[in-house]
Design an enzyme around this catalytic site. Sequence first.
Site, PDB file in Angstrom:
ATOM      1  N   HIS A  48       0.881  -1.254   0.016  1.00  0.00           N
ATOM      2  CA  HIS A  48       0.127  -0.056  -0.069  1.00  0.00           C
ATOM      3  C   HIS A  48       0.887   1.232  -0.098  1.00  0.00           C
ATOM      4  O   HIS A  48       1.633   1.470   0.957  1.00  0.00           O
ATOM      5  CB  HIS A  48      -0.855   0.072   1.127  1.00  0.00           C
ATOM      6  CG  HIS A  48      -1.811   1.257   1.371  1.00  0.00           C
ATOM      7  ND1 HIS A  48      -2.069   1.791   2.403  1.00  0.00           N
ATOM      8  CD2 HIS A  48      -2.725   1.544   0.425  1.00  0.00           C
ATOM      9  CE1 HIS A  48      -2.903   2.718   2.379  1.00  0.00           C
ATOM     10  NE2 HIS A  48      -3.476   2.563   0.979  1.00  0.00           N
ATOM     11  N   ARG A  49       0.715   1.973  -0.857  1.00  0.00           N
ATOM     12  CA  ARG A  49       1.412   3.400  -1.120  1.00  0.00           C
ATOM     13  C   ARG A  49       2.965   3.070  -1.149  1.00  0.00           C
ATOM     14  O   ARG A  49       3.756   3.853  -0.712  1.00  0.00           O
ATOM     15  CB  ARG A  49       1.090   4.480  -0.292  1.00  0.00           C
ATOM     16  CG  ARG A  49      -0.424   4.673  -0.099  1.00  0.00           C
ATOM     17  CD  ARG A  49      -0.656   5.646   0.972  1.00  0.00           C
ATOM     18  NE  ARG A  49      -2.304   5.624   1.149  1.00  0.00           N
ATOM     19  CZ  ARG A  49      -2.758   6.573   2.416  1.00  0.00           C
ATOM     20  NH1 ARG A  49      -2.002   7.111   3.395  1.00  0.00           N
ATOM     21  NH2 ARG A  49      -4.031   6.278   2.602  1.00  0.00           N
ATOM     22  N   GLU A  75       1.129  -0.281  -4.864  1.00  0.00           N
ATOM     23  CA  GLU A  75      -0.035   0.855  -5.167  1.00  0.00           C
ATOM     24  C   GLU A  75       0.639   2.079  -4.772  1.00  0.00           C
ATOM     25  O   GLU A  75       1.454   2.271  -4.055  1.00  0.00           O
ATOM     26  CB  GLU A  75      -1.008   0.297  -4.042  1.00  0.00           C
ATOM     27  CG  GLU A  75      -2.226   1.141  -4.501  1.00  0.00           C
ATOM     28  CD  GLU A  75      -2.597   2.210  -3.589  1.00  0.00           C
ATOM     29  OE1 GLU A  75      -3.536   3.046  -3.821  1.00  0.00           O
ATOM     30  OE2 GLU A  75      -1.883   2.555  -2.742  1.00  0.00           O
ATOM     31  N   ASP A  77      -0.648   6.570  -5.782  1.00  0.00           N
ATOM     32  CA  ASP A  77      -2.023   7.268  -6.007  1.00  0.00           C
ATOM     33  C   ASP A  77      -1.437   8.378  -6.537  1.00  0.00           C
ATOM     34  O   ASP A  77      -0.046   8.995  -6.670  1.00  0.00           O
ATOM     35  CB  ASP A  77      -2.354   7.826  -4.656  1.00  0.00           C
ATOM     36  CG  ASP A  77      -2.914   7.023  -3.693  1.00  0.00           C
ATOM     37  OD1 ASP A  77      -3.881   6.309  -3.949  1.00  0.00           O
ATOM     38  OD2 ASP A  77      -1.634   6.516  -2.627  1.00  0.00           O
ATOM     39  N   HIS A  90      -0.631  11.057  -2.117  1.00  0.00           N
ATOM     40  CA  HIS A  90      -2.273  10.340  -1.646  1.00  0.00           C
ATOM     41  C   HIS A  90      -2.992  11.597  -1.138  1.00  0.00           C
ATOM     42  O   HIS A  90      -4.356  11.838  -1.665  1.00  0.00           O
ATOM     43  CB  HIS A  90      -1.774   9.492  -0.603  1.00  0.00           C
ATOM     44  CG  HIS A  90      -3.204   9.028   0.267  1.00  0.00           C
ATOM     45  ND1 HIS A  90      -3.726   9.693   1.037  1.00  0.00           N
ATOM     46  CD2 HIS A  90      -4.127   8.003  -0.264  1.00  0.00           C
ATOM     47  CE1 HIS A  90      -4.773   9.119   1.379  1.00  0.00           C
ATOM     48  NE2 HIS A  90      -5.029   8.249   0.500  1.00  0.00           N
ATOM     49  N   GLU A 157      -3.612   4.159  -8.612  1.00  0.00           N
ATOM     50  CA  GLU A 157      -4.894   4.431  -8.163  1.00  0.00           C
ATOM     51  C   GLU A 157      -4.964   6.090  -8.700  1.00  0.00           C
ATOM     52  O   GLU A 157      -4.471   6.756  -8.154  1.00  0.00           O
ATOM     53  CB  GLU A 157      -5.106   4.422  -6.590  1.00  0.00           C
ATOM     54  CG  GLU A 157      -6.618   4.864  -6.019  1.00  0.00           C
ATOM     55  CD  GLU A 157      -6.633   5.055  -4.875  1.00  0.00           C
ATOM     56  OE1 GLU A 157      -5.975   4.707  -4.004  1.00  0.00           O
ATOM     57  OE2 GLU A 157      -7.819   5.735  -4.519  1.00  0.00           O
ATOM     58  N   LYS A 159      -6.245   9.123  -7.893  1.00  0.00           N
ATOM     59  CA  LYS A 159      -6.796   9.659  -6.321  1.00  0.00           C
ATOM     60  C   LYS A 159      -7.573  10.957  -6.612  1.00  0.00           C
ATOM     61  O   LYS A 159      -7.032  12.033  -7.359  1.00  0.00           O
ATOM     62  CB  LYS A 159      -5.643   9.867  -5.615  1.00  0.00           C
ATOM     63  CG  LYS A 159      -5.748  10.442  -4.150  1.00  0.00           C
ATOM     64  CD  LYS A 159      -6.797   9.943  -3.408  1.00  0.00           C
ATOM     65  CE  LYS A 159      -6.359   8.385  -2.862  1.00  0.00           C
ATOM     66  NZ  LYS A 159      -7.588   7.777  -2.281  1.00  0.00           N
ATOM     67  N   ASP A 281       0.237  -2.147   4.400  1.00  0.00           N
ATOM     68  CA  ASP A 281       1.381  -1.262   4.831  1.00  0.00           C
ATOM     69  C   ASP A 281       2.604  -2.044   4.825  1.00  0.00           C
ATOM     70  O   ASP A 281       3.753  -1.467   5.113  1.00  0.00           O
ATOM     71  CB  ASP A 281       1.048  -0.266   5.635  1.00  0.00           C
ATOM     72  CG  ASP A 281      -0.054   0.742   5.394  1.00  0.00           C
ATOM     73  OD1 ASP A 281      -0.126   1.149   4.301  1.00  0.00           O
ATOM     74  OD2 ASP A 281      -0.738   0.976   6.367  1.00  0.00           O
TER      75      ASP A 281
HETATM   76  O1  G3P Z   1      -6.163   0.645  -3.207  1.00  0.00           O
HETATM   77  C1  G3P Z   1      -6.787   0.795  -1.827  1.00  0.00           C
HETATM   78  C2  G3P Z   1      -6.368   2.021  -1.028  1.00  0.00           C
HETATM   79  O2  G3P Z   1      -5.149   2.443  -1.630  1.00  0.00           O
HETATM   80  C3  G3P Z   1      -7.569   3.131  -1.120  1.00  0.00           C
HETATM   81  O3  G3P Z   1      -7.262   3.806   0.040  1.00  0.00           O
HETATM   82  O4  G3P Z   1      -7.178   6.138   0.917  1.00  0.00           O
HETATM   83  O5  G3P Z   1      -5.077   4.629   0.647  1.00  0.00           O
HETATM   84  O6  G3P Z   1      -5.892   5.315  -1.374  1.00  0.00           O
HETATM   85  P1  G3P Z   1      -6.241   5.050   0.098  1.00  0.00           P
HETATM   86 MG    MG Z   2      -4.499   4.554  -2.633  1.00  0.00          MG
END
Ligand code: G3P
Ligand code: MG
Length: 408
Positions: A48-49, A75, A77, A90, A157, A159, A281
């Site tokens: 994540h990120r 991932e 954003d 993000h 993503e 965003k 994470d």
């Molecule tokens: O991909 C799922 C997740 O990244 C969504 O939440 O807010 O971390 O972008 P957020």
């Molecule tokens: Mg995200």
Amino acid sequence: MGKLHIRASAAFGISLVAALGLSTAVPAAGAERAGPPGSTNYPSIVGHRGSAGLSPENTVAGFEQARDLGADLFEVDVQLSSDGEIFLFHDATGARTTNVAEVFPERAGDPITSFTSAELSLLDAGSYFGPSFAGEPIPDLRDAALVTTPKTGINIEIKSPENSPGVEAKLAEALGEKRYWQRLIARDQLVVSSFDEASLRAFHDLMPHIPVLLISSVPDDAALASLSQWADGLVTNYRLLDPADVARVQATGLTLDVYTVNSVEAMTEMTVLGVDSIITDFPGVLSALQRGVDPLPENNGIEVSTVVADPPGNDVQPENGEYVLLTNTGSAPVDVSGYVLQDAVINRLVVGSGYVLSPGGQLRVYTGPGTNTADRFYNNRTTAVLNNNGDSIAVFSPEGRFVDLYAY
Ligand code: G3P
Ligand code: MG
């Protein structure tokens, strides 16, 4: 009142083999995880990120760490600068994760999309996480692409597209023009996701051969059927997932991914439910779990037993506000002075000096003010940090030993 939560002991590890009731379809303990996503019973690992629990989010350092820790995808954003360049970020402003307040004091609360790409290049997106990441820049798409390998792809993503008008076309253009993206696409290592269905659909119409994932709660059957006509998958908050919905989603042909899964227990639970990907994470923890090795090898007996995030009254009221309960589950005393309790957005509570937990001993670490005692330490903060709707706590020793991971 926060949920009381009796946990399985991370110190003893948790066997996915046992949890899945499998004996032959998964790798032996210590083995490499066999094959790419889809070839085992395991969900894909999505950092994540990047690897946001261990390094600054949406930075190359984090992408590299996710890759090195065994993520199948990382991932990112994407947003658009005021001069129309895609950048990876993000939040809606730079306040939390950059030094914008120092570099542009008048504009610290301004939308991050109101900055030009040249201005964004002046920001430090690493120092918020720790001094060893000082100077880490806000990356662009190419920076992220250069971190990918035949084993590690990317989930892009879109965003808050309402802040980045035209981002879908810019993204399609960028992904269409470079060979490294073509290679990733050919290897099924690139997906695009968004909470914004219209934006995702607009991107899909431009690049129909790239898989797209809608981030959403699980909708009703009619909406799922309609979504499955053009999208490839659904990404949902694991805390809100009805177990029965896994099969309901997958029966439509859509994949189901879950975010943001930051505990061994929740990773195990989601694996048993049969989701397609787990976004975390801490990709290294999930990778270890899938390889059958200890997911928290540095644990020394100190565990988070409970988080009380939403006590009656103000969360940071004196004496009785929100807190994390640490327990020494080991057989030797542990000095927890200076231990760091980090939530998912990198707020950190720190234990004061002089706290040694005997075997079985417990310490409540409060966010707010109060009178320190042998089993209570107060951080004297004035704003709550423990998210009432669920959060995660990573515990580190002062030397950076990764001691425990807990989610509620
Ligand atoms: O991909 C799922 C997740 O990244 C969504 O939440 O807010 O971390 O972008 P957020
Ligand atoms: Mg995200």
